[in-house]
Design an enzyme around this catalytic site. Structure first.
Site, PDB file in Angstrom:
ATOM      1  N   HIS A  83     -43.342  10.257  29.601  1.00  0.00           N
ATOM      2  CA  HIS A  83     -42.151  10.936  29.145  1.00  0.00           C
ATOM      3  C   HIS A  83     -42.404  12.009  28.004  1.00  0.00           C
ATOM      4  CE1 HIS A  83     -39.891   8.075  26.764  1.00  0.00           C
ATOM      5  NE2 HIS A  83     -39.593   9.063  26.027  1.00  0.00           N
ATOM      6  N   ASP A 219     -44.811   3.807  31.536  1.00  0.00           N
ATOM      7  CA  ASP A 219     -44.522   5.075  30.645  1.00  0.00           C
ATOM      8  C   ASP A 219     -45.710   5.275  29.921  1.00  0.00           C
ATOM      9  OD1 ASP A 219     -43.287   7.214  29.820  1.00  0.00           O
ATOM     10  OD2 ASP A 219     -41.427   6.387  29.366  1.00  0.00           O
ATOM     11  N   SER A 645     -40.800   6.864  20.854  1.00  0.00           N
ATOM     12  CA  SER A 645     -41.000   6.784  22.046  1.00  0.00           C
ATOM     13  C   SER A 645     -42.863   7.160  21.836  1.00  0.00           C
ATOM     14  CB  SER A 645     -40.512   7.811  22.886  1.00  0.00           C
ATOM     15  OG  SER A 645     -39.523   7.141  23.808  1.00  0.00           O
TER      16      SER A 645
HETATM   17  N1  ARG Z   1     -34.373   6.629  27.531  1.00  0.00           N
HETATM   18  C1  ARG Z   1     -35.891   7.018  27.123  1.00  0.00           C
HETATM   19  C2  ARG Z   1     -35.737   7.724  25.523  1.00  0.00           C
HETATM   20  O1  ARG Z   1     -34.863   8.306  25.151  1.00  0.00           O
HETATM   21  C3  ARG Z   1     -36.406   8.240  27.791  1.00  0.00           C
HETATM   22  C4  ARG Z   1     -36.938   7.794  29.162  1.00  0.00           C
HETATM   23  C5  ARG Z   1     -37.462   9.022  29.984  1.00  0.00           C
HETATM   24  N2  ARG Z   1     -37.079   8.800  31.561  1.00  0.00           N
HETATM   25  C6  ARG Z   1     -36.228   9.048  32.384  1.00  0.00           C
HETATM   26  N3  ARG Z   1     -35.805   8.499  33.395  1.00  0.00           N
HETATM   27  N4  ARG Z   1     -35.368  10.268  31.695  1.00  0.00           N
HETATM   28  O2  ARG Z   1     -35.659   8.675  25.429  1.00  0.00           O
HETATM   29  N1  ASP Z   2     -36.551   6.842  24.838  1.00  0.00           N
HETATM   30  C1  ASP Z   2     -36.686   7.042  23.318  1.00  0.00           C
HETATM   31  C2  ASP Z   2     -37.582   8.132  22.633  1.00  0.00           C
HETATM   32  O1  ASP Z   2     -37.883   9.131  23.736  1.00  0.00           O
HETATM   33  C3  ASP Z   2     -37.018   5.729  22.298  1.00  0.00           C
HETATM   34  C4  ASP Z   2     -35.510   5.165  22.189  1.00  0.00           C
HETATM   35  O2  ASP Z   2     -34.454   5.941  22.084  1.00  0.00           O
HETATM   36  O3  ASP Z   2     -35.383   3.851  22.003  1.00  0.00           O
HETATM   37  O4  ASP Z   2     -38.246   8.300  21.795  1.00  0.00           O
END
Ligand code: ARG
Ligand code: ASP
Length: 710
Positions: A83, A219, A645
């Site tokens: 991502h 990911d 991330s």
């Molecule tokens: N929750 C993860 C973090 O904030 C992002 C993951 C990306 N994947 C998704 N399905 N949006 O940023």
């Molecule tokens: N998914 C998040 C990121 O993109 C990580 C988190 O918020 O734990 O940095």
């Protein structure tokens, strides 16, 4: 002078606690190194952070300003999340070469794809400059006098360090302005895409599984840093060569156990641990529910439209993901904060703080009233802050034509100036290309429906005196006019008008209903909200600085850490599951069998490629297995947030064991309050990453580049 001295009291306390809360500043490693050892760390402080010899720090980089990445070979190979690389993968994708759908693997360095828009940032040094920044400040000065001196000191210190070239020095405030650190960093700009799994692996589980455990997402994506012949940072050039890093992380495929030491080294974006109860109550009871509500309404329009039509699905997939990501996080945060009575805990601490302040006369004058003042300020100024939040939701995340139309403001209102400056052609060109990008992913029916939903909400939520005059009675008519008659909303006509005569177009634009509407929204914010908000925010900043200064001074035994601010941090803990609710227990890892269990061809989030299914059936998992299982993801108790991330999850010996990418839903509250029993970060297991590269991507040469520890 005493007050100034109080500001110097940094977070120097010898740690005795076993909490894994905290995002620690690497250069202060001596303060938390011994606690890390109690968790099982086998490395010296020097091996983790050093400015004299190579250390782990040299293998951890910020990826394009927002994510983290790590170096895994002596040829500049780096890993981050899928991502985080998504944009780059998408930019290189076309119908013929759909790398998002099919994945991409460079068979050799010649096949790696240049991404000149990407950069990575190395940290050379993190230096505490608090004393130098506060030099010349005395108690009898006014706040503005103090601020002037602080800014002047910062400028001078930065100037003395910045000698041109690719290395830059920047000073940032920490702990609400009670500490200052200089970050000496270096950017590299020739970054190339090396590999990415298909979205059916890299985004497996999609939005359904986002922020959720158990998780089965692969990911990750693979890039490489290039440098010039002298191994120095250089613009993209075919002649550049793979960068030779000071350190690269060995990669461990050894078995892992519950309780093993873990450390996450990366660039967390922001946290708000010190909000006082009034602010947190405002977030929990007012601001976040309203923002969630706004997003509920837009998602309720977007989702069925995406399901009904393939083109809309493609056009809105990335926008929908962006809206849904924060929306889902916020819901999780509120739930967690309520369940664990975060407010009650805050209030209890505030009582403790005030009782402490009452112990000494000098503390009493400085700190006794600050919490009350902050809570009162929130009550008085909260309406501006709330209107600002709503404006951000409406203008930037709401009906898209509003922000887009506002792009034409300059041409409409400063035509003569643009012409005189000789920048008119450039502005027209900018608008023509903006329009192409905008309409590629735009559906007017969807946007009109969002406009109808969100405008009503915006008006319901925001204080009428902070809104454009008369909007309540005119917005529907304005909307009809905009979607029927606006030139901006008719891209062909708009493009032709600009082509023919920018002057006439500018004149027409002045009366365009879409631009008029966007301007009324924007100007109402600037004229009615922003001044009130700035006054509120300045006062709050000052009070928060004092409040935190009081914590540092009056509770020296507590382990304070500076809130995340996109600078390099270390957080440590161990591999462990959690039991967030009564009767419910999460294991600490998932396996490839779980991918198959979730597999559902009728749900785009859980589709697999046939190649994946074949490989699963063949069960060729080789060395990547542990006790006959292939781990996919695992959880650990490291305190992480957005920006972490792509961060390396590192074992007790400094080896890479996973790539951090998310938190469980019950953990998201950790941006405000960390709870050791439930807060867990989620990483993709490095052995799954290697298996996908090696077997799925048929790119074993990449694995061979790495230093694999068995
Ligand atoms: N929750 C993860 C973090 O904030 C992002 C993951 C990306 N994947 C998704 N399905 N949006 O940023
Ligand atoms: N998914 C998040 C990121 O993109 C990580 C988190 O918020 O734990 O940095």
């Amino acid at each position: 002078m005493k007050k100034v001295l109080a500001l110097f009291i940094t977070i120097i306390t010898i740690s005795t606690s076993f909490a894994t809360e905290g995002m620690w500043i690497p250069s202060l490693i001596d303060m938390f190194h011994s606690d890390m050892k109690t968790y099982g760390l086998n490395l010296s402080a020097e091996q983790i952070y050093s400015t004299n010899s190579s250390s782990l720090k040299d293998a951890v980089i910020q990826f394009n300003g927002g994510c983290t990445a790590e170096i895994v070979s002596d040829q500049g190979l780096i890993l981050t999340n899928h991502h985080c690389g998504f944009d780059a993968i998408q930019k290189h994708s076309s119908l013929e070469n759909d790398y998002l759908k099919n994945g991409f693997w460079a068979g050799s360095k010649q096949e790696e794809l240049a991404c000149p828009w990407l950069r990575v940032t190395f940290v050379k040094e993190i230096r505490d400059v608090t004393k130098d920044v506060f030099k010349g400040i005395s108690d009898d000065m006014s706040d503005s006098e103090k601020n002037k001196i602080i800014s002047k000191n910062i400028k001078a210190l930065e100037k003395a360090e910045n000698k041109g070239g690719s290395i830059t020095a920047k000073i940032k405030p920490f702990s609400l302005g009670n500490e200052y650190f200089m970050l000496i960093t270096e950017d590299f700009n020739d970054i190339r895409l090396v590999g990415a799994p298909p979205s059916a692996i890299g985004k497996y589980g999609g939005d359904t599984d986002n922020w959720v455990w158990p998780r089965h997402t692969g990911d990750f994506s693979v890039f490489r840093i290039y440098a010039n012949g002298e191994n120095k940072s250089a613009k993209h050039n075919e002649a550049n060569v793979p960068f030779k890093p000071a350190h690269s992380l060995p990669v461990s495929v050894a078995p892992k156990q519950k309780g093993d030491f873990t450390m996450v080294y990366g660039f967390p974006g922001s946290t708000d641990q010190h909000y006082v109860s009034g602010k947190l109550a405002w977030i929990i009871n007012k601001e976040r529910p309203a923002r969630i509500d706004m997003r509920n309404h837009s998602l309720n329009v977007i989702k069925p439209a995406m399901n009904a039509d393939d083109l809309t699905r493609i056009q809105y997939s990335s926008k929908q993901a962006r809206i849904a990501n924060a929306w889902k996080k916020w819901i999780g945060q509120l739930k967690g904060l309520r369940e664990l009575d975060a407010l009650g805990k805050k209030r209890k601490f505030e009582e403790e703080y005030m009782a402490k302040a009452a112990e000494r006369t000098e503390w009493k004058t400085k700190y006794y009233n600050v919490i009350g003042d902050l809570n009162k300020l929130q009550e008085e100024g909260g309406k501006y802050e709330f209107a600002r939040s709503m404006f951000i939701e409406y203008f930037y995340v709401g009906p898209e034509f509003v922000k887009y139309s506002f792009e034409y403001y300059k041409l409409a209102n400063s035509y003569e100036k643009l012409e005189a400056e000789g920048t008119l052609d450039k502005e027209v060109e900018r608008l023509q290309s903006k329009s192409k990008g905008f309409y590629k992913n735009y559906n007017r029916e969807v946007d009109h429906a969002i406009f109808n939903e969100l405008t009503q909400l915006y008006i319901d939520y925001v204080d009428p005196e902070l809104l454009p005059l008369g909007i309540k009675d005119t917005w529907q008519k304005q909307g009809d006019l905009i979607f029927e008659k606006s030139l901006i909303m008719n891209p062909e006509k708009m493009a032709a008008a600009l082509e023919k005569s920018p002057k006439k177009a500018a004149k027409k634009l002045k009366k365009d209903p879409a631009l008029k509407y966007a301007t009324s929204i924007y100007m109402a914010f600037v004229n009615k909200v922003n001044a009130g908000y700035r006054a509120f925010a300045d006062k709050e900043e000052k009070l928060m600085q004092t409040y935190v200064a009081g914590m540092l001074e009056m509770f020296p035994e507590k382990n304070f850490w500076a809130d995340a601010n996109s600078t390099m941090r270390i957080t440590y803990g161990k591999i462990e599951g959690s039991a967030p609710y009564d009767g419910m227990k999460y294991t600490h890892y998932t396996t490839i069998d779980g991918i198959m269990r979730k597999h559902d061809e009728s749900n785009p989030d859980f589709k697999l490629t046939s190649r994946f299914e074949e490989l699963y059936e063949a069960k060729d998992f080789g060395n990547y297995m542990q006790d006959n299982e292939l781990w996919v993801c695992f959880t650990a108790s490291n305190h992480t947030t957005g920006g972490n991330s792509g961060s390396p999850v590192i074992d007790a010996d400094g080896n890479l064991i996973g790539i951090n990418f998310d938190r469980s839903w019950e953990s998201t509250m950790s941006d405000f309050q960390f709870d050791e029993r439930r807060c867990r970060n989620i990483a993709v297991d490095i052995r799954y990453v290697l298996w996908v590269i090696d077997k799925y991507g048929q790119a074993p040469h990449l694995v061979e580049e790495m230093n694999i520890i068995k």
